[in-house]
Motif scaffolding. Structure first.
Motif, PDB file in Angstrom:
ATOM      1  N   UNK A  38      37.316  29.031  41.253  1.00  0.00           N
ATOM      2  CA  UNK A  38      37.393  28.320  39.967  1.00  0.00           C
ATOM      3  C   UNK A  38      38.502  28.827  39.062  1.00  0.00           C
ATOM      4  N   UNK A  39      39.485  29.509  39.616  1.00  0.00           N
ATOM      5  CA  UNK A  39      40.548  30.075  38.788  1.00  0.00           C
ATOM      6  C   UNK A  39      41.843  30.199  39.581  1.00  0.00           C
ATOM      7  N   UNK A  40      42.946  30.312  38.841  1.00  0.00           N
ATOM      8  CA  UNK A  40      44.247  30.611  39.419  1.00  0.00           C
ATOM      9  C   UNK A  40      44.516  32.098  39.261  1.00  0.00           C
ATOM     10  N   UNK A  41      45.039  32.739  40.293  1.00  0.00           N
ATOM     11  CA  UNK A  41      45.363  34.164  40.248  1.00  0.00           C
ATOM     12  C   UNK A  41      46.858  34.341  40.023  1.00  0.00           C
ATOM     13  N   UNK A  42      47.218  35.100  38.991  1.00  0.00           N
ATOM     14  CA  UNK A  42      48.627  35.404  38.756  1.00  0.00           C
ATOM     15  C   UNK A  42      48.966  36.628  39.616  1.00  0.00           C
ATOM     16  N   UNK A  43      49.449  36.358  40.830  1.00  0.00           N
ATOM     17  CA  UNK A  43      49.584  37.401  41.843  1.00  0.00           C
ATOM     18  C   UNK A  43      50.568  38.525  41.501  1.00  0.00           C
ATOM     19  N   UNK A  44      51.637  38.303  40.720  1.00  0.00           N
ATOM     20  CA  UNK A  44      52.493  39.444  40.368  1.00  0.00           C
ATOM     21  C   UNK A  44      51.763  40.550  39.617  1.00  0.00           C
ATOM     22  N   UNK A  45      50.592  40.249  39.046  1.00  0.00           N
ATOM     23  CA  UNK A  45      49.830  41.264  38.328  1.00  0.00           C
ATOM     24  C   UNK A  45      48.870  42.048  39.241  1.00  0.00           C
ATOM     25  N   UNK A  46      48.738  41.664  40.497  1.00  0.00           N
ATOM     26  CA  UNK A  46      47.774  42.334  41.375  1.00  0.00           C
ATOM     27  C   UNK A  46      48.041  43.832  41.543  1.00  0.00           C
ATOM     28  N   UNK A  47      49.312  44.283  41.697  1.00  0.00           N
ATOM     29  CA  UNK A  47      49.535  45.733  41.774  1.00  0.00           C
ATOM     30  C   UNK A  47      49.073  46.475  40.527  1.00  0.00           C
ATOM     31  N   UNK A  48      49.266  45.878  39.333  1.00  0.00           N
ATOM     32  CA  UNK A  48      48.817  46.532  38.113  1.00  0.00           C
ATOM     33  C   UNK A  48      47.297  46.489  37.972  1.00  0.00           C
ATOM     34  N   UNK A  49      46.675  45.452  38.488  1.00  0.00           N
ATOM     35  CA  UNK A  49      45.208  45.420  38.521  1.00  0.00           C
ATOM     36  C   UNK A  49      44.692  46.523  39.438  1.00  0.00           C
ATOM     37  N   UNK A  50      45.340  46.701  40.584  1.00  0.00           N
ATOM     38  CA  UNK A  50      44.934  47.755  41.512  1.00  0.00           C
ATOM     39  C   UNK A  50      45.099  49.147  40.906  1.00  0.00           C
ATOM     40  N   UNK A  51      46.049  49.292  39.985  1.00  0.00           N
ATOM     41  CA  UNK A  51      46.290  50.586  39.345  1.00  0.00           C
ATOM     42  C   UNK A  51      45.525  50.748  38.041  1.00  0.00           C
ATOM     43  N   UNK A  52      44.769  49.728  37.634  1.00  0.00           N
ATOM     44  CA  UNK A  52      43.989  49.834  36.405  1.00  0.00           C
ATOM     45  C   UNK A  52      44.791  49.619  35.139  1.00  0.00           C
ATOM     46  N   UNK A  53      45.995  49.062  35.235  1.00  0.00           N
ATOM     47  CA  UNK A  53      46.809  48.814  34.043  1.00  0.00           C
ATOM     48  C   UNK A  53      46.509  47.469  33.409  1.00  0.00           C
ATOM     49  N   UNK A  55      43.253  44.510  33.100  1.00  0.00           N
ATOM     50  CA  UNK A  55      41.880  44.113  33.391  1.00  0.00           C
ATOM     51  C   UNK A  55      41.902  42.951  34.377  1.00  0.00           C
ATOM     52  N   UNK A  56      41.040  42.996  35.395  1.00  0.00           N
ATOM     53  CA  UNK A  56      41.084  42.017  36.481  1.00  0.00           C
ATOM     54  C   UNK A  56      40.966  40.585  35.974  1.00  0.00           C
ATOM     55  N   UNK A  57      40.040  40.321  35.060  1.00  0.00           N
ATOM     56  CA  UNK A  57      39.859  38.945  34.591  1.00  0.00           C
ATOM     57  C   UNK A  57      41.074  38.427  33.831  1.00  0.00           C
ATOM     58  N   UNK A  58      41.847  39.317  33.246  1.00  0.00           N
ATOM     59  CA  UNK A  58      43.005  38.879  32.474  1.00  0.00           C
ATOM     60  C   UNK A  58      44.141  38.371  33.366  1.00  0.00           C
ATOM     61  N   UNK A  59      44.093  38.675  34.646  1.00  0.00           N
ATOM     62  CA  UNK A  59      45.114  38.189  35.579  1.00  0.00           C
ATOM     63  C   UNK A  59      44.745  36.835  36.168  1.00  0.00           C
ATOM     64  N   UNK A  60      43.684  36.228  35.653  1.00  0.00           N
ATOM     65  CA  UNK A  60      43.204  34.943  36.150  1.00  0.00           C
ATOM     66  C   UNK A  60      43.291  33.884  35.063  1.00  0.00           C
ATOM     67  N   UNK A  61      43.373  32.623  35.487  1.00  0.00           N
ATOM     68  CA  UNK A  61      43.378  31.494  34.562  1.00  0.00           C
ATOM     69  C   UNK A  61      42.261  30.555  34.996  1.00  0.00           C
ATOM     70  N   UNK A  62      41.246  30.386  34.147  1.00  0.00           N
ATOM     71  CA  UNK A  62      40.104  29.532  34.486  1.00  0.00           C
ATOM     72  C   UNK A  62      40.521  28.065  34.517  1.00  0.00           C
ATOM     73  N   UNK A  63      40.236  27.393  35.627  1.00  0.00           N
ATOM     74  CA  UNK A  63      40.621  25.990  35.769  1.00  0.00           C
ATOM     75  C   UNK A  63      39.992  25.114  34.689  1.00  0.00           C
TER      76      UNK A  63
END
Length: 486
Positions: A38-53, A55-63
């Motif tokens: 139910x969301x779009x993932x902004x994939x360039x932010x995945x490395x920063x999500x993995x490093x805790x920089x 918040x996981x939900x903030x890298x998503x866009x709710x459809x």
């Protein structure tokens, strides 16, 4: 109204629907988007999500929040019969059903591309989804907790060893971000030292990050070496069984975390499940105007964009003559596709997609990055600012931009959020451990009483003569009345 079906809600799918809402007049067309998430993932932010920089939900866009005029269906498209303009939609619950359309837009994206290497499918993890990024972060932090309780030795070394396979942008970014996270974690564990952590990146080619110049690539290698990270060039992974990564050089690296970033491929479920033409690499054959087909002829009513499509790169910078699969092309292709599709509905001409690569930018951990555009190369803190500035602005919708920017601002003053939520992956564990359960039934039925013998076989039983009760002495009425008065 003509019905437009968008298959996939990632970069290209979300932006196509978002821009169609802007370009189409009211009741000019009915737009439906189908995606299992139910969301779009902004994939360039995945490395920063993995490093805790981030918040996981903030890298998503709710459809459903940002697509007010689009019919959003959370399901999979498992078949496309374009000859009859019908798609098969398979929901998470219930039976598959057919959906008739007039125009179809295939933007199903890509998935991790792996090879039949023993142990990879069972022990490695990719970096294409938000769930994978969160799992990588929690795994690393949990391993620090476990390692701190162990004496120095092979098991502790294995827990503190990270192996990343693939030296492209995604691999280098997550490798550098995790190295930065591990360096900050060491200070929180008195039992561990920086020397206890081991980071290895495996690249089959002779260089990393082909999107940047050779000089910039070498600078990244030197920077990683200064930070205690090892890059193995011209090296292949031959096995990953039993927690041991076997390399073509003969070296074996014991590890508890293997991250696979060695390439992507077009979503095979959608491409193979339909009758749209595909090229030799498994992508849907797409013209420069983003209609499915070749330069000579197109398939009426079919469009494609993003990583699932083979779009000619008219700028001349694409590998093999096609646009490379990245976010920059997916977003811009979607914007052009929405305009072209609107033009076709109105009987107007389409325009070809043309975009010259603006450059490449990568984050290499906190306050460190690299940027390349033509002959211009930026490194270090300035490149890190450029990285965050570009992706902060590229994040769709101002609502999501502000969430990301606010998180960065808080982290600047408060530091990384080091809370580990690996237990979220098993949310019912504690409840199940202490939940009361009904007693199980007895393992065996109670022993049956021995059957009685037939009456004929019973021995005769002699009954004792009944004893007579002794006779009570007679009491006169006068005596009884006297006793009652007492």
């Amino acid at each position: 109204m003509p019905k437009i079906l968008i298959v996939g809600g990632g970069y290209a799918g979300f932006y196509t629907a978002w821009k169609l809402e802007k370009h189409l007049r009211k009741r000019e067309a009915e737009v439906t988007m189908v995606d299992p998430l139910p969301y779009m993932t902004y994939q360039p932010f995945l490395p920063e999500v993995a490093a805790g920089s981030i918040e996981a939900r903030h890298a998503l866009v709710a459809h459903r929040r940002h697509l007010g005029r689009t019919n959003v269906i959370t399901a999979k498209v498992t078949g496309i019969d374009h000859a009859n303009k019908v798609a098969t939609i398979t929901p998470p619950l219930g039976e598959p059903y057919e959906f008739a359309y007039d125009q179809i837009v295939v933007t199903a994206g890509a998935v991790s591309r792996t090879f039949p290497i023993p142990g990879i499918a069972d022990n490695a993890i990719g970096l294409k989804t938000i769930e994978e990024a969160v799992a990588v972060r929690d795994k690393l932090m949990s391993n620090f907790d476990k390692a701190a309780a162990l004496p120095a030795g092979p098991e502790r070394d294995r827990l503190l060893t990270v192996v990343v396979v693939g030296g492209g942008f995604a691999g280098i970014e997550v490798f550098a971000e995790l190295r930065s996270l591990a360096s900050s974690l060491v200070g929180k564990y008195p039992q561990l030292s920086f020397e206890d952590t081991h980071f290895h990146l495996i690249e089959a080619m002779g260089r990393i990050m082909p999107e940047v110049s050779q000089k910039t690539s070498e600078w990244v290698l030197k920077d990683l070496a200064k930070r205690g990270a090892y890059v193995h060039l011209d090296t292949q992974v031959q096995g990953a069984e039993g927690g041991n990564v076997a390399l073509s050089t003969g070296e074996v690296i014991p590890t508890d975390l293997i991250i696979w970033t060695a390439g992507v491929m077009a979503n095979p479920t959608v491409v193979r499940g339909g009758d749209l033409p595909a090229e030799e690499r498994g992508r849907i054959q797409t013209r420069a105007d983003l209609r499915v087909g070749t330069a000579e002829a197109f398939v009426e009513g079919a469009w494609a964009a993003g990583d699932v499509s083979a779009v000619p790169d008219l700028s001349g910078g694409g590998v093999g003559g096609y646009c490379v699969p990245n976010a920059q092309h997916a977003v811009r292709q979607a914007k052009r596709l929405a305009k072209n599709l609107t033009a076709v509905l109105r009987g107007e001409e389409t325009k070809d997609y043309f975009h010259k690569n603006l450059g490449a930018v990568a984050g290499l951990g906190l306050y460190n990055g690299v940027f390349q555009s033509g002959n211009l190369a930026l490194k270090g803190f300035v490149a890190w600012i450029a990285h965050r500035g570009y992706h902060g602005l590229a994040m769709p919708t101002w609502e999501r931009k502000w969430r990301v920017l606010w998180g960065w601002w808080n982290n600047l003053w408060l530091g990384r959020d080091l809370v580990n939520l690996e237990t979220v992956q098993h949310p019912r564990r504690v409840f199940e451990e202490f939940a009361a359960r009904p007693r199980p039934a007895a393992d065996a039925a109670p022993a049956a009483k021995p059957a009685e013998k037939p009456a004929a076989e019973k021995p005769p039983v002699k009954k004792a003569p009944a004893k007579k009760a002794p006779a009570k002495p007679a009491v006169s009425a006068a005596e009884a009345a006297k006793a009652a008065s007492k």
